[in-house]
Design a protein around this motif. Structure first.
Motif, PDB file in Angstrom:
ATOM      1  N   PRO A  28       0.800  -1.241   0.000  1.00 42.30           N
ATOM      2  CA  PRO A  28       0.000   0.000   0.000  1.00 42.30           C
ATOM      3  C   PRO A  28       0.828   1.283   0.000  1.00 42.30           C
ATOM      4  O   PRO A  28       0.413   2.287  -0.573  1.00 42.30           O
ATOM      5  N   LYS A  29       2.009   1.239   0.610  1.00 41.54           N
ATOM      6  CA  LYS A  29       2.861   2.433   0.652  1.00 41.54           C
ATOM      7  C   LYS A  29       3.348   2.847  -0.739  1.00 41.54           C
ATOM      8  O   LYS A  29       3.753   3.999  -0.945  1.00 41.54           O
ATOM      9  N   HIS A  30       3.304   1.910  -1.683  1.00 41.01           N
ATOM     10  CA  HIS A  30       3.871   2.179  -3.008  1.00 41.01           C
ATOM     11  C   HIS A  30       2.842   2.053  -4.136  1.00 41.01           C
ATOM     12  O   HIS A  30       3.222   2.012  -5.308  1.00 41.01           O
ATOM     13  N   GLN A  31       1.585   1.979  -3.767  1.00 41.63           N
ATOM     14  CA  GLN A  31       0.553   1.902  -4.797  1.00 41.63           C
ATOM     15  C   GLN A  31       0.359   3.258  -5.470  1.00 41.63           C
ATOM     16  O   GLN A  31       0.723   4.301  -4.930  1.00 41.63           O
ATOM     17  N   LYS A  32      -0.202   3.229  -6.666  1.00 43.40           N
ATOM     18  CA  LYS A  32      -0.478   4.415  -7.486  1.00 43.40           C
ATOM     19  C   LYS A  32       0.805   5.117  -7.935  1.00 43.40           C
ATOM     20  O   LYS A  32       0.835   6.319  -8.148  1.00 43.40           O
ATOM     21  N   LYS A  33       1.866   4.332  -8.109  1.00 40.20           N
ATOM     22  CA  LYS A  33       3.126   4.859  -8.627  1.00 40.20           C
ATOM     23  C   LYS A  33       3.507   4.197  -9.956  1.00 40.20           C
ATOM     24  O   LYS A  33       4.605   4.427 -10.468  1.00 40.20           O
ATOM     25  N   GLY A  34       2.598   3.361 -10.479  1.00 41.60           N
ATOM     26  CA  GLY A  34       2.890   2.670 -11.729  1.00 41.60           C
ATOM     27  C   GLY A  34       3.665   1.380 -11.559  1.00 41.60           C
ATOM     28  O   GLY A  34       4.033   0.736 -12.543  1.00 41.60           O
ATOM     29  N   TYR A  35       3.885   0.957 -10.313  1.00 45.29           N
ATOM     30  CA  TYR A  35       4.667  -0.253 -10.083  1.00 45.29           C
ATOM     31  C   TYR A  35       3.902  -1.520 -10.470  1.00 45.29           C
ATOM     32  O   TYR A  35       4.505  -2.521 -10.874  1.00 45.29           O
ATOM     33  N   GLY A  36       2.571  -1.485 -10.332  1.00 45.62           N
ATOM     34  CA  GLY A  36       1.782  -2.657 -10.704  1.00 45.62           C
ATOM     35  C   GLY A  36       1.972  -3.010 -12.176  1.00 45.62           C
ATOM     36  O   GLY A  36       2.081  -4.187 -12.538  1.00 45.62           O
ATOM     37  N   LYS A  37       2.052  -2.009 -13.030  1.00 50.48           N
ATOM     38  CA  LYS A  37       2.277  -2.248 -14.456  1.00 50.48           C
ATOM     39  C   LYS A  37       3.670  -2.834 -14.694  1.00 50.48           C
ATOM     40  O   LYS A  37       3.854  -3.688 -15.566  1.00 50.48           O
ATOM     41  N   GLN A  38       4.640  -2.415 -13.896  1.00 49.17           N
ATOM     42  CA  GLN A  38       5.982  -2.977 -14.038  1.00 49.17           C
ATOM     43  C   GLN A  38       6.000  -4.466 -13.671  1.00 49.17           C
ATOM     44  O   GLN A  38       6.647  -5.279 -14.327  1.00 49.17           O
ATOM     45  N   LEU A  39       5.261  -4.825 -12.615  1.00 51.33           N
ATOM     46  CA  LEU A  39       5.179  -6.236 -12.240  1.00 51.33           C
ATOM     47  C   LEU A  39       4.524  -7.043 -13.356  1.00 51.33           C
ATOM     48  O   LEU A  39       4.970  -8.153 -13.687  1.00 51.33           O
ATOM     49  N   ALA A  40       3.451  -6.478 -13.938  1.00 46.09           N
ATOM     50  CA  ALA A  40       2.747  -7.184 -15.014  1.00 46.09           C
ATOM     51  C   ALA A  40       3.661  -7.375 -16.219  1.00 46.09           C
ATOM     52  O   ALA A  40       3.662  -8.444 -16.861  1.00 46.09           O
ATOM     53  N   ARG A  41       4.453  -6.366 -16.548  1.00 46.26           N
ATOM     54  CA  ARG A  41       5.358  -6.473 -17.695  1.00 46.26           C
ATOM     55  C   ARG A  41       6.442  -7.524 -17.454  1.00 46.26           C
ATOM     56  O   ARG A  41       6.812  -8.268 -18.373  1.00 46.26           O
ATOM     57  N   PHE A  42       6.948  -7.574 -16.237  1.00 46.47           N
ATOM     58  CA  PHE A  42       7.929  -8.607 -15.898  1.00 46.47           C
ATOM     59  C   PHE A  42       7.330  -9.995 -16.123  1.00 46.47           C
ATOM     60  O   PHE A  42       7.962 -10.874 -16.719  1.00 46.47           O
ATOM     61  N   PHE A  43       6.118 -10.185 -15.643  1.00 45.30           N
ATOM     62  CA  PHE A  43       5.423 -11.468 -15.811  1.00 45.30           C
ATOM     63  C   PHE A  43       5.228 -11.804 -17.286  1.00 45.30           C
ATOM     64  O   PHE A  43       5.472 -12.936 -17.722  1.00 45.30           O
ATOM     65  N   ILE A  44       4.801 -10.831 -18.076  1.00 43.61           N
ATOM     66  CA  ILE A  44       4.582 -11.059 -19.504  1.00 43.61           C
ATOM     67  C   ILE A  44       5.858 -11.549 -20.179  1.00 43.61           C
ATOM     68  O   ILE A  44       5.859 -12.562 -20.896  1.00 43.61           O
ATOM     69  N   ASN A  45       6.961 -10.842 -19.974  1.00 47.66           N
ATOM     70  CA  ASN A  45       8.211 -11.190 -20.659  1.00 47.66           C
ATOM     71  C   ASN A  45       8.752 -12.542 -20.233  1.00 47.66           C
ATOM     72  O   ASN A  45       9.204 -13.333 -21.073  1.00 47.66           O
ATOM     73  N   ARG A  46       8.706 -12.838 -18.919  1.00 49.24           N
ATOM     74  CA  ARG A  46       9.238 -14.130 -18.459  1.00 49.24           C
ATOM     75  C   ARG A  46       8.396 -15.278 -19.011  1.00 49.24           C
ATOM     76  O   ARG A  46       8.927 -16.360 -19.293  1.00 49.24           O
ATOM     77  N   THR A  47       7.098 -15.052 -19.157  1.00 52.60           N
ATOM     78  CA  THR A  47       6.215 -16.112 -19.656  1.00 52.60           C
ATOM     79  C   THR A  47       6.372 -16.293 -21.159  1.00 52.60           C
ATOM     80  O   THR A  47       6.434 -17.427 -21.657  1.00 52.60           O
ATOM     81  N   LEU A  48       6.448 -15.195 -21.893  1.00 51.18           N
ATOM     82  CA  LEU A  48       6.651 -15.291 -23.337  1.00 51.18           C
ATOM     83  C   LEU A  48       7.980 -15.957 -23.667  1.00 51.18           C
ATOM     84  O   LEU A  48       8.098 -16.686 -24.669  1.00 51.18           O
ATOM     85  N   GLU A  49       8.997 -15.723 -22.847  1.00 47.98           N
ATOM     86  CA  GLU A  49      10.301 -16.362 -23.061  1.00 47.98           C
ATOM     87  C   GLU A  49      10.210 -17.883 -23.004  1.00 47.98           C
ATOM     88  O   GLU A  49      11.020 -18.588 -23.596  1.00 47.98           O
ATOM     89  N   LYS A  50       9.215 -18.376 -22.282  1.00 47.12           N
ATOM     90  CA  LYS A  50       9.012 -19.831 -22.177  1.00 47.12           C
ATOM     91  C   LYS A  50       8.140 -20.374 -23.300  1.00 47.12           C
ATOM     92  O   LYS A  50       7.857 -21.569 -23.353  1.00 47.12           O
ATOM     93  N   GLY A  51       7.663 -19.467 -24.173  1.00 51.13           N
ATOM     94  CA  GLY A  51       6.787 -19.891 -25.260  1.00 51.13           C
ATOM     95  C   GLY A  51       5.357 -20.126 -24.826  1.00 51.13           C
ATOM     96  O   GLY A  51       4.614 -20.837 -25.494  1.00 51.13           O
ATOM     97  N   LEU A  52       4.956 -19.517 -23.695  1.00 51.13           N
ATOM     98  CA  LEU A  52       3.613 -19.703 -23.150  1.00 51.13           C
ATOM     99  C   LEU A  52       2.794 -18.421 -23.292  1.00 51.13           C
ATOM    100  O   LEU A  52       3.348 -17.333 -23.455  1.00 51.13           O
ATOM    101  N   GLN A  53       1.464 -18.572 -23.215  1.00 51.98           N
ATOM    102  CA  GLN A  53       0.572 -17.419 -23.244  1.00 51.98           C
ATOM    103  C   GLN A  53       0.309 -16.957 -21.816  1.00 51.98           C
ATOM    104  O   GLN A  53      -0.212 -17.708 -21.000  1.00 51.98           O
ATOM    105  N   PRO A  54       0.671 -15.712 -21.464  1.00 50.27           N
ATOM    106  CA  PRO A  54       0.440 -15.227 -20.101  1.00 50.27           C
ATOM    107  C   PRO A  54      -1.053 -15.091 -19.793  1.00 50.27           C
ATOM    108  O   PRO A  54      -1.818 -14.598 -20.619  1.00 50.27           O
ATOM    109  N   TYR A  55      -1.445 -15.509 -18.603  1.00 47.77           N
ATOM    110  CA  TYR A  55      -2.823 -15.304 -18.165  1.00 47.77           C
ATOM    111  C   TYR A  55      -2.854 -15.188 -16.651  1.00 47.77           C
ATOM    112  O   TYR A  55      -1.905 -15.556 -15.952  1.00 47.77           O
ATOM    113  N   LEU A  56      -3.952 -14.658 -16.148  1.00 48.91           N
ATOM    114  CA  LEU A  56      -4.119 -14.487 -14.709  1.00 48.91           C
ATOM    115  C   LEU A  56      -5.602 -14.423 -14.381  1.00 48.91           C
ATOM    116  O   LEU A  56      -6.446 -14.340 -15.270  1.00 48.91           O
ATOM    117  N   VAL A  57      -5.902 -14.484 -13.099  1.00 42.45           N
ATOM    118  CA  VAL A  57      -7.278 -14.392 -12.609  1.00 42.45           C
ATOM    119  C   VAL A  57      -7.352 -13.218 -11.647  1.00 42.45           C
ATOM    120  O   VAL A  57      -6.502 -13.090 -10.753  1.00 42.45           O
TER     121      VAL A  57
END
Length: 288
Positions: free
Chosen positions: A228-257
Motif C-alpha cells: 500500500p505504501k507504493h501503490q499508485k506509482k505505476g509499479y503494478g504495471k511494471q510487475l505485469a510487464r515482468f510477468f509477460i516477458n518471463r512467460t513469453l520467453e518460455k513460449g507460453l501465453q500469459p494469463y491471470l485471474v
C-alpha cells in the motif's frame, strides 16, 4: 444412471469440464481426486457431474460444491437431481458444514439462474484474463528471487495490500495474517516448498520492498500485489510487464485471474494488453 466417479472416468470428466472452464487439466484432476464426485451417465456416456469438498474452500464450516451438465443435456432436470444428491449428502454428513459455496461460469449459459433458484447469494466474481501481444519494456525496479528470510515481510505486505479488496466484498478474515494457525501453516509451507522458486520480489533503488508476484511454470501469475505504501506509482504495471516477458520467453501465453470487483487491477491489466476471456462467480448459501 447416477453413480460415483471411478478412476477410469477421470480423463473423460476432465475433458468434459475443460470445455466449460479455462482451468488446467492438472487442476481439474486434483479437484476431482480430493472431492466426493457423482456422475450422470446415459447410454454409457457421461453427461453431467457434481461434487462436494468439505476442506477445499479454506473457510471453516463451509463446503464447496460444483454442478455441471453438458449444454445439449440441459433443461432436463439432470442438474437438479445432482444438486439434490449433493445437498442430501451434506445434510447427512458427520462433519455437517454450516454453509455451502458454489462456483460457476456466468458469461455464458444460465448457471447463475440455476443457483439463484437454489437459494445461493453472490459473494464475488473472477475474470480470467489472457495476454496475446508481444514483449514489453522491462521494469526499472530491482527484481530478486524470493528468500526464506523474507517470508514475514512477504506475508505482512500481501495482507496489507489485499485488506481493502477483501473488506469490500466481506471476505473474512480481511487481513490474511488473521487466518487460523492451521491455515497459516499450510500457506507458509506452500510458499516455501511448491512456490519458492517462482516468487519474485521487487525493490526500489533505495532497497525498499515494493511488491511481489508468482510466475508459474504454466504461464499464470499468482498473488500479484504492491505494498500500500507504493501503490499508485505505476509499479503494478511494471510487475505485469515482468510477468509477460518471463512467460513469453518460455513460449507460453500469459494469463491471470482477478476479481470482478477489483476495478483498478482490471484497468491495469487491460492497459497492459490483457483481455477478459471468462467470468466465474462464487455464491453462498447457508446449510439449514
Amino acid at each position: 444412471m447416477i453413480r460415483n466417479l471411478k478412476e477410469r472416468d477421470l480423463g473423460t470428466v476432465v475433458a468434459m469440464l475443460q470445455k466449460e472452464v479455462q482451468w488446467r487439466p492438472v487442476e481439474l484432476a486434483a479437484i476431482l481426486k480430493s472431492a466426493t464426485v457423482f456422475l450422470c451417465e446415459e447410454q454409457g456416456e457421461i453427461v453431467a457431474c457434481s461434487l462436494y469438498d468439505l476442506t477445499s474452500f479454506g473457510e471453516e464450516g463451509t463446503a464447496e460444491m460444483y454442478v455441471y451438465t453438458r449444454p445439449e443435456q440441459r433443461k432436463k432436470g439432470i442438474g437438479s437431481r445432482l444438486f439434490d444428491l449433493v445437498w442430501t449428502q451434506l445434510l447427512a454428513h458427520e462433519q455437517k458444514p454450516t454453509a455451502v459455496v458454489a462456483t460457476y461460469r456466468i458469461d455464458e449459459g444460465d448457471a447463475g439462474g440455476f443457483f439463484a433458484k437454489k437459494g445461493f447469494a453472490p459473494l464475488w466474481g473472477q475474470h480470467t484474463m489472457k495476454y496475446t501481444g508481444g514483449m514489453v519494456p522491462e521494469p526499472t525496479l530491482a527484481v530478486k528471487p524470493f528468500a526464506e528470510q523474507e517470508l514475514p515481510c512477504y506475508i505482512q505486505s500481501q495482507s496489507d495490500a489485499y485488506y481493502e479488496v477483501r473488506k469490500s466484498i466481506d471476505l473474512k478474515p480481511y487481513r490474511l495474517t488473521d487466518y487460523c494457525e492451521q491455515t497459516m501453516d499450510s500457506w507458509q509451507k506452500w510458499l516455501l516448498t511448491e512456490m519458492k522458486d517462482d516468487i519474485y520480489m521487487f525493490y526500489e533503488e533505495q532497497g525498499e520492498f515494493v511488491g511481489s508476484l508468482i510466475v508459474t511454470p504454466h504461464g499464470e501469475a499468482y498473488d500479484v500485489f504492491v505494498d500500500p505504501k507504493h501503490q499508485k506509482k505505476g509499479y503494478g504495471k511494471q510487475l505485469a510487464r515482468f510477468f509477460i516477458n518471463r512467460t513469453l520467453e518460455k513460449g507460453l501465453q500469459p494469463y491471470l485471474v482477478t476479481g470482478t470487483h477489483n476495478k483498478p487491477a482490471i484497468a491495469l491489466y487491460e492497459g497492459t494488453g490483457f483481455r477478459i476471456t471468462q467470468t466465474m462467480l462464487t455464491a453462498k448459501r447457508a446449510l439449514l
